[in-house]
Design an enzyme around this catalytic site. Structure first.
Site, mmCIF file in Angstrom:
data_model
loop_
_atom_site.group_PDB
_atom_site.id
_atom_site.type_symbol
_atom_site.label_atom_id
_atom_site.label_comp_id
_atom_site.label_asym_id
_atom_site.label_seq_id
_atom_site.Cartn_x
_atom_site.Cartn_y
_atom_site.Cartn_z
ATOM 1 C CG HIS A 270 -1.641 -1.257 1.485
ATOM 2 N ND1 HIS A 270 -2.876 -1.578 0.952
ATOM 3 C CD2 HIS A 270 -1.255 -2.338 2.203
ATOM 4 C CE1 HIS A 270 -3.226 -2.787 1.362
ATOM 5 N NE2 HIS A 270 -2.255 -3.277 2.118
ATOM 6 C CE LYS B 159 11.032 20.390 -11.152
ATOM 7 N NZ LYS B 159 10.266 19.463 -10.350
ATOM 8 C CD GLU C 79 8.234 12.625 -15.324
ATOM 9 O OE1 GLU C 79 7.229 13.301 -15.087
ATOM 10 O OE2 GLU C 79 9.347 13.132 -15.505
#
Ligand code: ARG
Length: 459
Positions: free
Chosen positions: A157, A284, A291
């Protein structure tokens, strides 16, 4: 003017829209090498069986070599009026060698021709996927070996569950990609039959030798039923479904890399070579490759669904619907190969952060199960009662704002009098993973066995 290949009964040429919807040359030119290989095999067989002369077969073979070199050099003028790769090649062959070119299509139809070409093309993709998967598995094995005993949290989970090792986690993906590999190999073994010689649908009255062409093209045997040979595309669907499952695995690993590379986790650092920056936020470093791999499943599974829909209502044998098979498979294959290569590079280059992994491994009361097991083993509690007592200890630690190993013996004994100071031995994460010695478990010795088995398997 009507089509030079089939226009005998036609008085008029096609409408521009008809030509546009009918032509596949823009994409099926990718099968040029397979088409020419198939034609060479067919011509050689026609000569060997005396259906055409040796000199015609020689002219055809030499002409086809020229056509292929023109295509490979980018010097070939593809024509939409000639619909597809099959007729483009044959028309050019006719320009080059004249009359013998017209004998190549004896005892053959575009239906068995395209089925043959496409099988050869898909077979190459199965081999490419095989190689890509082996490379990725090797990259994962290297990661697993380096961190076979590095502790990290295992999750269910996405909540901390029990400590595991980095090596064990890497090896879980090795098993998944290993099954993908075997699915590619199974699909290859099943699809490797030659449709050539099925002709349009019924076979041919010429005394062809289908074993000879099958052998020449690396097929293990000719397909047994000519109707089936020209009208099924399950081999492409099997590739797409194996590719879809593989893409699903790639997507799950990508998702973990996205999570793990975040500032909140810091489990891994992806290399600069497989990251991107932001045009506004100077700090960043984004996991774009992960992705994009995660997203590729959309195209690949979409292709699988699309081809299923194309095939589902078709009566035997060939229908032009089946021309819609190729773009789906081409796009899915390109996406899969790129995703495999990108994942291989990312895994190869990434570095796991041993300290972050270890810190996280101990958080979240991850050794609570070890404590419950200890209560079963030492004071001899039934597991259900041990579970309950451990739950009370977790609640106490939560109240104190500390982890389980930080509770005092007095605190613990207040919850259950059977606890003594040997309990602290099982509360550490190292001890926890070392104790998971069951077959397939996370103990480093078991992980190293898994790695050794896979190294042996790959040779
Ligand atoms: N371009 C066609 C395809 O991809 C080749 C087969 C054409 N056969 C036919 N009977 N029209 O399916």
């Amino acid at each position: 003017t009507s089509n030079q290949m089939w226009g005998g009964r036609f008085a008029a040429g096609p409408d521009a829209i008809m030509e546009k919807i009918n032509a596949s040359i823009d994409y099926d030119q990718r099968m040029a090498a397979q088409d020419i290989a198939g034609s060479k095999a067919h011509a050689a067989m026609l000569a060997a069986t005396g259906i055409i002369s040796d000199s015609d077969a020689d002219a055809i073979r030499e002409g086809l070599v020229t056509v292929l070199s023109e295509i490979e050099a980018g010097r070939f003028a593809f024509s939409a009026a000639l619909e597809d790769i099959h007729m483009n090649v044959e028309a050019r062959l006719r320009e080059l060698i004249g009359e013998p070119a017209g004998r190549l299509h004896t005892a053959r139809s575009r239906n068995d021709q395209v089925a043959t070409d496409f099988r050869l093309w898909v077979r190459d993709q199965l081999d490419a996927a095989d190689a890509g998967l082996v490379a990725l598995i090797r990259a994962l094995l290297t990661q697993a070996e380096a961190g076979a005993d590095w502790v990290m949290p295992g999750f269910t989970h996405l909540q901390v569950a029990q400590p595991v090792t980095w090596g064990h986690h890497m090896m879980a993906y090795v098993e998944m990609f290993g099954r993908d590999l075997s699915r590619m190999r199974d699909a290859r073994a099943r699809m490797n039959e030659s449709p050539l010689g099925a002709a349009a649908l019924a076979g041919t009255s010429f005394p062809i030798d289908r074993d000879m062409t099958a052998r020449a093209l690396g097929f293990v045997r000719p397909a047994a039923n000519s109707l089936d040979a020209v009208s099924d595309r399950d081999f492409a669907l099997e590739f797409l479904s194996a590719a879809s499952i593989c893409a699903m695995h790639l997507s799950r690993l990508s998702e973990e890399l996205v999570i793990w590379s975040s500032a909140q986790f810091r489990f891994v650092a992806l290399s600069d070579r497989f990251s991107t920056g932001s045009s506004i936020m100077p700090q960043k470093k984004n996991p774009d490759a992960a992705e994009l791999i995660r997203a590729k499943i959309g195209r690949i599974f979409g292709a699988n669904t699309a081809l299923m829909m194309v095939m589902k209502g078709l009566p035997l044998a060939y229908s032009k619907d089946m021309q819609e098979d190729k773009e789906q498979v081409f796009d899915a294959a390109d996406s899969l190969m790129l995703a495999l290569a990108a994942m291989d590079g990312m895994v190869r280059d990434m570095s796991a952060n041993r300290e972050s992994l270890a810190t996280a491994a101990g958080a979240g009361f991850s050794t609570a199960t070890d404590l419950a097991d200890w209560l079963v083993r030492v004071p001899g509690l039934p597991f259900r009662e041990a579970h309950h007592v451990t739950g009370a200890l977790v609640a106490l630690a939560e109240k104190r704002g500390c982890d389980l190993p930080d509770l005092s013996l007095a605190d613990m004994r207040a919850v259950h009098g059977g606890i003594d100071d040997t309990v602290f031995e099982v509360l550490g994460v190292e001890n926890s993973v070392n104790s998971r010695l069951s077959y397939g478990g996370t103990a480093p010795v078991r992980v190293r066995e898994q790695i050794a088995r896979w190294r042996e398997r790959l040779g």
